[in-house]
Write an enzyme that holds these catalytic residues in place. Structure first.
Site, short mmCIF file in Angstrom:
data_model
loop_
_atom_site.label_atom_id
_atom_site.label_comp_id
_atom_site.label_asym_id
_atom_site.label_seq_id
_atom_site.Cartn_x
_atom_site.Cartn_y
_atom_site.Cartn_z
N ARG A 1 0.83 -1.21 0.00
CA ARG A 1 0.00 0.00 0.00
C ARG A 1 0.87 1.26 0.00
O ARG A 1 0.53 2.25 -0.64
CB ARG A 1 -0.93 0.00 1.21
CG ARG A 1 -2.03 -1.05 1.15
CD ARG A 1 -3.08 -0.80 2.23
NE ARG A 1 -2.51 -0.87 3.57
CZ ARG A 1 -2.40 -1.99 4.27
NH1 ARG A 1 -2.78 -3.15 3.72
NH2 ARG A 1 -1.89 -1.97 5.49
N THR B 1 0.68 -5.40 -6.59
CA THR B 1 0.83 -5.82 -7.98
C THR B 1 0.15 -7.17 -8.14
O THR B 1 -0.08 -7.89 -7.16
CB THR B 1 2.31 -5.94 -8.37
OG1 THR B 1 2.91 -7.01 -7.58
CG2 THR B 1 3.05 -4.64 -8.10
N ASP C 1 1.22 -18.22 1.43
CA ASP C 1 0.27 -18.56 2.50
C ASP C 1 -0.04 -20.05 2.49
O ASP C 1 -0.13 -20.70 3.54
CB ASP C 1 -1.03 -17.78 2.33
CG ASP C 1 -0.91 -16.33 2.77
OD1 ASP C 1 0.12 -15.97 3.39
OD2 ASP C 1 -1.83 -15.55 2.48
#
Length: 205
Positions: free
Chosen positions: A77, A83, A94
């Site tokens: 941010r 992107t 993750d």
């Protein structure tokens, strides 16, 4: 309620992480680098510590690594937004982190003879990957799928609670939490499938 708490928690943490994120960006670090480093920390902590039963130290490392997961978003941010590759990398890392945590936990439960709880860990592992895949596949079909009682934030919180219960020697605490996690993850898959089906049926009609 869980969604509200998750958003409120992120907003609170952002007040502390955003200044750090801006400083790291000024130093030339990228959000992708932080994402990868955080994942390596989770995998190392899970693989090296969990099979030895050192859940307390593993929990500490995973907690710090989760903060880096929030930090990379704050850095993105600060640079003007995520992107597309950054979003892909973050989701991929993750999945690797989740697999390392639950896979190591299942292995430890197996070698300690707790086969019943091991089953809960394996169900949670598979269901976590399916929950993520369902969302990705739904979005490829052009519909949203950010619903469910056990998204990643809730799953990590449950794992943290289970780890703390084990550290403080609460009888059957970890086992109960893992079975709750397994059940909630399976329910989330059903919720997402139903949610997407309704959207697709509405679009087709």
């Amino acid at each position: 309620m869980a969604k509200f708490l998750s958003v409120a928690g992120r907003a609170t943490v952002s007040k502390f992480l955003d200044p750090v994120a801006r400083r790291l960006v000024r130093l030339g670090l990228s959000a992708n680098t932080v994402t990868i480093v955080g994942t390596i920390a989770v995998v190392a902590g899970s693989v090296l510590l969990v099979p030895r039963g050192e859940l307390g130290w593993a929990l500490l490392i995973v907690t710090v690594a989760v903060c880096t997961d929030l930090l990379d978003g704050a850095m993105a941010r600060a640079k003007g937004g995520d992107t597309r590759f950054g979003a892909l990398l973050d989701s991929t890392m993750d999945r690797i982190a989740d697999g390392a945590i639950l896979g190591s936990l299942a292995y430890w439960l197996a070698i300690t003879g707790d086969r019943v709880t091991m089953v809960a860990a394996l169900i949670s592992l598979v269901a976590a990957e399916v929950v993520s895949y369902t969302k990705a596949r739904a979005e490829s079909l052009g519909v949203r799928c950010d619903v469910g009682i056990a998204e990643r934030a809730e799953r990590l919180v449950l794992l943290g609670i289970g780890g703390l219960l084990y550290v403080f020697s609460v009888p059957y605490g970890l086992s109960v939490v893992l079975w709750i996690l397994a059940a909630a993850s399976v329910v989330t898959i059903g919720q997402r499938l139903i949610y997407v089906k309704r959207q697709l049926n509405g679009a087709e009609s």
